[in-house]
Design a protein around this motif. Structure first.
Motif, PDB file in Angstrom:
ATOM      1  N   ILE A 234       6.136   3.385  -0.548  1.00  0.00           N
ATOM      2  CA  ILE A 234       5.564   2.035  -0.516  1.00  0.00           C
ATOM      3  C   ILE A 234       5.682   1.418   0.878  1.00  0.00           C
ATOM      4  O   ILE A 234       6.709   1.514   1.523  1.00  0.00           O
ATOM      5  N   GLN A 235       4.607   0.788   1.278  1.00  0.00           N
ATOM      6  CA  GLN A 235       4.573   0.103   2.570  1.00  0.00           C
ATOM      7  C   GLN A 235       4.065  -1.315   2.354  1.00  0.00           C
ATOM      8  O   GLN A 235       3.080  -1.533   1.655  1.00  0.00           O
ATOM      9  N   ILE A 236       4.763  -2.270   2.930  1.00  0.00           N
ATOM     10  CA  ILE A 236       4.383  -3.677   2.759  1.00  0.00           C
ATOM     11  C   ILE A 236       3.219  -4.025   3.675  1.00  0.00           C
ATOM     12  O   ILE A 236       3.234  -3.699   4.865  1.00  0.00           O
TER      13      ILE A 236
ATOM     14  N   LYS B 250       0.861  -1.179   0.000  1.00  0.00           N
ATOM     15  CA  LYS B 250       0.000   0.000   0.000  1.00  0.00           C
ATOM     16  C   LYS B 250       0.896   1.227   0.000  1.00  0.00           C
ATOM     17  O   LYS B 250       2.125   1.116   0.136  1.00  0.00           O
ATOM     18  N   PHE B 251       0.303   2.390  -0.157  1.00  0.00           N
ATOM     19  CA  PHE B 251       1.092   3.617  -0.236  1.00  0.00           C
ATOM     20  C   PHE B 251       0.856   4.464   1.015  1.00  0.00           C
ATOM     21  O   PHE B 251      -0.268   4.591   1.501  1.00  0.00           O
ATOM     22  N   LYS B 252       1.938   5.039   1.516  1.00  0.00           N
ATOM     23  CA  LYS B 252       1.884   5.817   2.746  1.00  0.00           C
ATOM     24  C   LYS B 252       1.186   7.156   2.521  1.00  0.00           C
ATOM     25  O   LYS B 252       1.262   7.733   1.431  1.00  0.00           O
TER      26      LYS B 252
ATOM     27  N   THR C 286      -3.231   8.512  -9.431  1.00  0.00           N
ATOM     28  CA  THR C 286      -4.550   9.014  -9.027  1.00  0.00           C
ATOM     29  C   THR C 286      -4.852   8.601  -7.591  1.00  0.00           C
ATOM     30  O   THR C 286      -5.399   9.377  -6.800  1.00  0.00           O
ATOM     31  N   HIS C 287      -4.482   7.377  -7.245  1.00  0.00           N
ATOM     32  CA  HIS C 287      -4.659   6.902  -5.873  1.00  0.00           C
ATOM     33  C   HIS C 287      -3.806   7.736  -4.910  1.00  0.00           C
ATOM     34  O   HIS C 287      -4.267   8.087  -3.806  1.00  0.00           O
ATOM     35  N   LEU C 288      -2.590   8.055  -5.320  1.00  0.00           N
ATOM     36  CA  LEU C 288      -1.742   8.916  -4.483  1.00  0.00           C
ATOM     37  C   LEU C 288      -2.406  10.272  -4.288  1.00  0.00           C
ATOM     38  O   LEU C 288      -2.325  10.868  -3.212  1.00  0.00           O
TER      39      LEU C 288
END
Length: 426
Positions: A413-415, A284-286, A324-326
């Motif tokens: 990026i975050q796992i 996922k994104f931070k 776009t998600h960011l």
């Protein structure tokens, strides 16, 4: 005994030539008119040609001359060395006439049949195409320095999952802007994969610049064969690359040479890799911090990812879905006026024709980027190199930060760890 050895060596050499000719037939068409059979002279290619905006270059006239039997005149003139091979014309052609492919084949003929010197048009005194040619020789076994690999990343000579680094190690001695691309890419891969990533010291260039730039098909074939052997020896099944040109070469050109390539290897660009892992819930994104929230960024589509891939490719949409998600998380993504298939070219492909005319194209593109934001993200090392170079000449462009896709995302990026999630919930 020495005589017998020499004879065997000669026979071996002749067999290699025969083998190379088999591969040459798969990528070379000597009759350029065959590639133009569908053209009905709508002249749209000339209307959209990016090079024609900065110099006299008319693709439709060149095509007409070839169709009417004046191919030799066109070849001898050397005019086709000027083409950007950006494929804007193909993008807008109603009959899918591939002018860039005509140029590619013509370059081989210009070298072979008319002794034209491609080096006269290659930037940086031809250093990087010469390196590629040297690497193509069977007796050259590179032993590349792997000191750039982060300590936390586990790598191996063999395995199923490979990072194809490409020519980045050779660029870093002259272009500092590319130093962290390989490192940030590997950090992303290592954080996601459970097994060590294959990174080889003896990896060679993919051959893109010889194939599209200088028309040295023989050296390109030799590089491809060396890489094919390397992939098989390493036992890899998935190959990741962060370079637009390397991706196009492995994804499209190598399967033309090796019929079993697609069955043996799955090739992914880092964009596809990140997208797939995100959609599968592995990453996922931070959320942005205060500093990141003020960054307005845009994306430059490299020609090889926007106009040189099969029509079913979704890369240019996938990267935008990520951005776009960011944006939904609080980052600021803005499109430039020309984007996706209509993106403007950086003006330099395969190290060819870095001159005042290509600089004019770069200037136009960077001015678009400046209007869209303060950070320009792209996925092509050469675009980064040549955009960054132009910034030194124009103070008004110096404030734009230019980053590779890997550099931009590595810290965002975050796992997703299901075990940790369960612990938190309990």
């Amino acid at each position: 005994m020495k005589f017998i050895t020499d004879i065997k060596g000669k026979e071996k050499s002749e067999n290699k030539i025969i083998d190379n000719n088999i591969y040459l037939d798969k990528i070379y068409e000597p009759d350029l008119r065959k590639l133009l059979s569908r053209c009905y002279q709508c002249v749209r290619c000339s209307g959209v040609c990016q090079l024609s905006k900065v110099q006299s270059f008319v693709p439709s006239v060149i095509i007409q001359q070839i169709i009417e039997g004046f191919e030799e005149k066109v070849i001898q003139s050397g005019v086709l060395w000027d083409c950007l091979t950006c494929n804007t014309c193909l993008q807008n052609c109603p009959e899918d006439v591939n002018f860039a492919d005509i140029v590619r084949n013509a370059k081989y003929k210009m070298r072979q049949n008319y002794n034209q010197n491609a080096e006269d048009y290659v930037a940086h005194k031809g250093v990087y195409t010469i390196i590629s040619e040297i690497l193509s020789e069977s007796y050259i076994q590179p032993n590349r320095n792997l000191d750039w690999i982060p300590k936390e990343c586990k790598v191996s000579d063999k395995g199923e999952f490979m990072y194809f680094v490409g020519c980045l190690p050779y660029f870093q001695f002259e272009f500092q802007q590319t130093n962290s691309i390989a490192k940030s890419t590997l950090q992303i891969l290592c954080s996601t994969e459970r097994t060590p990533i294959v990174v080889r010291k003896d990896e060679v260039c993919c051959g893109h610049d010889l194939y599209w730039g200088t028309g040295n098909f023989e050296a390109f074939i030799k590089l491809a064969r060396k890489n094919m052997q390397l992939f098989e020896e390493a036992g890899v099944s998935t190959i990741i690359t962060s370079c637009a040109e390397g991706y196009r070469t492995l994804k499209v050109e190598y399967p033309r040479l090796f019929e079993d390539f697609d069955t043996k290897f799955k090739v992914k660009h880092l964009i596809e890799y990140v997208y797939d892992n995100w959609k599968e819930g592995k990453i996922k994104f931070k959320n942005p911090d205060d500093k990141q929230a003020n960054i307005e960024f845009t994306y430059h589509d490299p020609c090889r990812l926007s106009r040189f891939l099969p029509k079913d490719s979704k890369i240019i949409d996938q990267v935008r879905e990520i951005f776009t998600h960011l944006g939904d998380l609080g980052y600021h993504f803005n499109e430039m006026k020309h984007n996706k298939e209509n993106a403007l070219c950086c003006g330099v492909s395969s190290w060819m024709n870095c001159n005042v005319r290509s600089k004019a194209l770069r200037y136009t593109r960077l001015m678009e980027a400046k209007e869209a934001g303060n950070t320009l993200v792209t996925s092509c090392p050469k675009c980064i190199i040549h955009f960054s170079c132009l910034q030194k000449d124009y103070e008004e462009l110096a404030s734009i930060q230019i980053k590779d896709f890997s550099e931009f995302l590595v810290d965002l990026i975050q796992i997703n760890d299901p075990k940790k999630q369960i612990e938190v919930e309990n």
